[in-house]
Design a protein around this motif. Structure first.
Motif, PDB file in Angstrom:
ATOM      1  N   ASN A  93       0.820  -1.213   0.000  1.00 36.26           N
ATOM      2  CA  ASN A  93       0.000   0.000   0.000  1.00 36.26           C
ATOM      3  C   ASN A  93       0.854   1.263   0.000  1.00 36.26           C
ATOM      4  O   ASN A  93       0.554   2.241  -0.697  1.00 36.26           O
ATOM      5  CB  ASN A  93      -0.923   0.005   1.222  1.00 36.26           C
ATOM      6  N   VAL A  94       1.917   1.255   0.800  1.00 42.90           N
ATOM      7  CA  VAL A  94       2.824   2.402   0.828  1.00 42.90           C
ATOM      8  C   VAL A  94       3.487   2.580  -0.531  1.00 42.90           C
ATOM      9  O   VAL A  94       3.582   3.698  -1.056  1.00 42.90           O
ATOM     10  CB  VAL A  94       3.889   2.228   1.938  1.00 42.90           C
ATOM     11  N   LEU A  95       3.938   1.486  -1.102  1.00 40.67           N
ATOM     12  CA  LEU A  95       4.586   1.514  -2.415  1.00 40.67           C
ATOM     13  C   LEU A  95       3.660   2.083  -3.484  1.00 40.67           C
ATOM     14  O   LEU A  95       4.038   3.012  -4.227  1.00 40.67           O
ATOM     15  CB  LEU A  95       5.013   0.094  -2.790  1.00 40.67           C
ATOM     16  N   ASN A  96       2.445   1.549  -3.578  1.00 39.86           N
ATOM     17  CA  ASN A  96       1.507   2.010  -4.607  1.00 39.86           C
ATOM     18  C   ASN A  96       1.141   3.472  -4.420  1.00 39.86           C
ATOM     19  O   ASN A  96       1.006   4.220  -5.398  1.00 39.86           O
ATOM     20  CB  ASN A  96       0.250   1.146  -4.591  1.00 39.86           C
ATOM     21  N   ALA A  97       0.996   3.894  -3.171  1.00 36.31           N
ATOM     22  CA  ALA A  97       0.678   5.291  -2.895  1.00 36.31           C
ATOM     23  C   ALA A  97       1.821   6.203  -3.332  1.00 36.31           C
ATOM     24  O   ALA A  97       1.597   7.270  -3.920  1.00 36.31           O
ATOM     25  CB  ALA A  97       0.389   5.479  -1.407  1.00 36.31           C
ATOM     26  N   CYS A  98       3.040   5.789  -3.058  1.00 33.33           N
ATOM     27  CA  CYS A  98       4.211   6.595  -3.438  1.00 33.33           C
ATOM     28  C   CYS A  98       4.340   6.706  -4.955  1.00 33.33           C
ATOM     29  O   CYS A  98       4.662   7.778  -5.488  1.00 33.33           O
ATOM     30  CB  CYS A  98       5.484   5.982  -2.847  1.00 33.33           C
ATOM     31  N   ILE A  99       4.080   5.612  -5.660  1.00 32.93           N
ATOM     32  CA  ILE A  99       4.139   5.640  -7.123  1.00 32.93           C
ATOM     33  C   ILE A  99       3.078   6.587  -7.671  1.00 32.93           C
ATOM     34  O   ILE A  99       3.350   7.423  -8.546  1.00 32.93           O
ATOM     35  CB  ILE A  99       3.956   4.223  -7.702  1.00 32.93           C
ATOM     36  N   GLU A 100       1.857   6.479  -7.163  1.00 36.64           N
ATOM     37  CA  GLU A 100       0.752   7.320  -7.664  1.00 36.64           C
ATOM     38  C   GLU A 100       0.979   8.791  -7.378  1.00 36.64           C
ATOM     39  O   GLU A 100       0.673   9.650  -8.209  1.00 36.64           O
ATOM     40  CB  GLU A 100      -0.558   6.862  -7.030  1.00 36.64           C
ATOM     41  N   LYS A 101       1.541   9.105  -6.202  1.00 37.75           N
ATOM     42  CA  LYS A 101       1.694  10.503  -5.793  1.00 37.75           C
ATOM     43  C   LYS A 101       3.045  11.108  -6.174  1.00 37.75           C
ATOM     44  O   LYS A 101       3.336  12.260  -5.835  1.00 37.75           O
ATOM     45  CB  LYS A 101       1.477  10.631  -4.281  1.00 37.75           C
ATOM     46  N   GLY A 102       3.866  10.361  -6.878  1.00 37.15           N
ATOM     47  CA  GLY A 102       5.109  10.921  -7.390  1.00 37.15           C
ATOM     48  C   GLY A 102       6.216  11.103  -6.372  1.00 37.15           C
ATOM     49  O   GLY A 102       7.079  11.978  -6.535  1.00 37.15           O
ATOM     50  N   VAL A 103       6.225  10.281  -5.316  1.00 36.99           N
ATOM     51  CA  VAL A 103       7.322  10.325  -4.348  1.00 36.99           C
ATOM     52  C   VAL A 103       8.611   9.915  -5.064  1.00 36.99           C
ATOM     53  O   VAL A 103       8.620   8.986  -5.875  1.00 36.99           O
ATOM     54  CB  VAL A 103       7.033   9.371  -3.163  1.00 36.99           C
ATOM     55  N   LYS A 104       9.709  10.612  -4.757  1.00 41.30           N
ATOM     56  CA  LYS A 104      10.954  10.391  -5.481  1.00 41.30           C
ATOM     57  C   LYS A 104      11.680   9.115  -5.056  1.00 41.30           C
ATOM     58  O   LYS A 104      12.321   8.463  -5.878  1.00 41.30           O
ATOM     59  CB  LYS A 104      11.881  11.600  -5.298  1.00 41.30           C
ATOM     60  N   LYS A 105      11.605   8.770  -3.761  1.00 44.72           N
ATOM     61  CA  LYS A 105      12.383   7.627  -3.289  1.00 44.72           C
ATOM     62  C   LYS A 105      11.762   7.031  -2.039  1.00 44.72           C
ATOM     63  O   LYS A 105      11.187   7.744  -1.208  1.00 44.72           O
ATOM     64  CB  LYS A 105      13.829   8.046  -2.994  1.00 44.72           C
ATOM     65  N   ILE A 106      11.926   5.706  -1.886  1.00 44.62           N
ATOM     66  CA  ILE A 106      11.503   4.981  -0.681  1.00 44.62           C
ATOM     67  C   ILE A 106      12.724   4.325  -0.057  1.00 44.62           C
ATOM     68  O   ILE A 106      13.527   3.693  -0.758  1.00 44.62           O
ATOM     69  CB  ILE A 106      10.461   3.889  -0.996  1.00 44.62           C
ATOM     70  N   VAL A 107      12.868   4.450   1.255  1.00 45.17           N
ATOM     71  CA  VAL A 107      13.831   3.647   2.009  1.00 45.17           C
ATOM     72  C   VAL A 107      12.999   2.695   2.863  1.00 45.17           C
ATOM     73  O   VAL A 107      12.256   3.129   3.749  1.00 45.17           O
ATOM     74  CB  VAL A 107      14.740   4.515   2.901  1.00 45.17           C
ATOM     75  N   HIS A 108      13.103   1.409   2.568  1.00 48.40           N
ATOM     76  CA  HIS A 108      12.271   0.403   3.235  1.00 48.40           C
ATOM     77  C   HIS A 108      13.082  -0.378   4.253  1.00 48.40           C
ATOM     78  O   HIS A 108      14.154  -0.917   3.927  1.00 48.40           O
ATOM     79  CB  HIS A 108      11.675  -0.559   2.205  1.00 48.40           C
ATOM     80  N   ALA A 109      12.579  -0.462   5.468  1.00 50.58           N
ATOM     81  CA  ALA A 109      13.263  -1.214   6.524  1.00 50.58           C
ATOM     82  C   ALA A 109      12.749  -2.643   6.578  1.00 50.58           C
ATOM     83  O   ALA A 109      11.570  -2.881   6.832  1.00 50.58           O
ATOM     84  CB  ALA A 109      13.063  -0.538   7.872  1.00 50.58           C
ATOM     85  N   SER A 110      13.630  -3.582   6.346  1.00 49.62           N
ATOM     86  CA  SER A 110      13.326  -5.001   6.474  1.00 49.62           C
ATOM     87  C   SER A 110      13.945  -5.493   7.780  1.00 49.62           C
ATOM     88  O   SER A 110      13.933  -4.775   8.778  1.00 49.62           O
ATOM     89  CB  SER A 110      13.880  -5.752   5.264  1.00 49.62           C
TER      90      SER A 110
END
Length: 327
Positions: A93-110
């Motif tokens: 959900n976070v990923l799809n939202a960022c793609i739709e809203k034009g976020v430049k970068k994601i740092v994901h904590a695994s």
């Protein structure tokens, strides 16, 4: 930059927010229910749940970067399915939202639990195979959530990278974490015997610094191990003793006895309506704690560092005293 942080009220999350504010960034902090860790931090508070896809679109709207820390950590299995759901659908959900809203970068904590610990006699680096459905629910959920993110990064849908912290320790642990509870119990002499095994421990402030550096220096589609140094539980207890002066137990309980005790511990927990003192997940994590985690990649790319454990635990206990949790 405008930076959105999910899981902002968690241990790593609130420290990340504090450091981002110190660096002059504008921070939007997502919390679910408990916002104690953020009450003294100058962030834009945003209540929501990563399982609400529509709410995530509102949250990331206007953000340049999103740091995704939201997750459920569990050493108690996943009887309702919420652990796997949160740690897989949440990232999606976070990923799809960022793609739709034009976020430049994601740092994901695994997590280091997302990949196989064995073999223990070979270096533990970023290339380890993922855990599978046969493994513990939390471990497999983190492996799946990470792969969802990486597929999008490598597929060119959005820029991003993954960080994998080991066992995080340090101040601002409000809830507290499982290791935070253990350190507090050692200090209060509530642990009569030492479990065997150990794990790699890393200071929460070192993890937060490296996560923030990943915004500018983390390469697209790459994974960075944010680890520290391996300590057996006996060595960890000795550090607590050296820092605080409190007495610690001397005897180490063998793994076979802990496993034999599990049904009784579980039954006692149900009777007292309290969390079990230990679980099969906790025992296995200590037994398979890898003594040779190699975080040289993060050191080179993100300037990841290691704060000595005595300072980390000393600062944690000092913070607990200021909070009035221990005396």
């Amino acid at each position: 930059m405008k930076i959105g942080v999910t899981g902002a009220s968690g241990h790593v999350g609130n420290v990340v927010c504090r450091k981002l504010i110190e660096q002059g960034h504008d921070v939007r902090a997502l919390y679910n229910k408990d916002k104690r860790a953020l009450e003294d931090v100058d962030v834009e508070l945003f209540q929501g749940n990563v399982l609400d896809a529509g709410r995530m679109k509102e949250f990331v709207d206007g953000c340049d970067v999103v740091i995704n820390l939201a997750a459920i950590i569990s050493i108690y299995g996943d009887p309702t399915g919420i652990v796997f759901k949160t740690n897989t659908e949440g990232p999606r959900n976070v990923l799809n939202a960022c793609i739709e809203k034009g976020v430049k970068k994601i740092v994901h904590a695994s997590s280091t639990h997302a990949v196989l610990e064995e073999p223990l006699n070979e270096p533990f680096a970023e290339t380890r195979p993922y855990k599978q459905p046969k493994h513990f629910a939390y471990d497999y959920s983190k492996a799946t959530g990470e792969q969802i993110m990486l597929d999008a990064f490598k597929g060119g849908k959005i820029e991003g990278c993954v960080v994998r912290p080991s066992c995080v320790i340090g101040p601002y642990d409000f809830k507290p974490s499982e290791m935070g509870k253990a350190i507090k119990d050692f200090y209060n002499r509530k642990i009569p015997m030492l479990p065997p095994g150990g794990y790699n421990c890393v200071d929460v402030r070192d993890v937060a610094d490296s996560i923030i550096r990943a915004i500018d220096h983390g390469e697209n589609g790459e994974i960075y191990l944010l680890a520290g140094k391996y300590y057996s539980i006996k060595e960890l207890a000795n550090v607590i003793h050296n820092v605080s002066g409190v007495k610690i137990p001397k005897s180490v309980t063998p793994f076979w006895l802990l496993k034999f005790s599990l049904p009784f511990v579980k039954a006692y927990g149900k009777m007292t309506k309290a969390a079990p003192l230990f679980t099969i997940e906790a025992i296995t994590a200590l037994k398979l704690g890898h003594p040779g985690m190699d975080w040289s990649k993060a050191e080179k790319s993100l300037q990841h560092k290691y704060t000595p454990l005595d300072k980390t635990i000393g600062d944690y206990l000092d913070w607990q005293k200021k909070q009035g949790v221990i005396k």
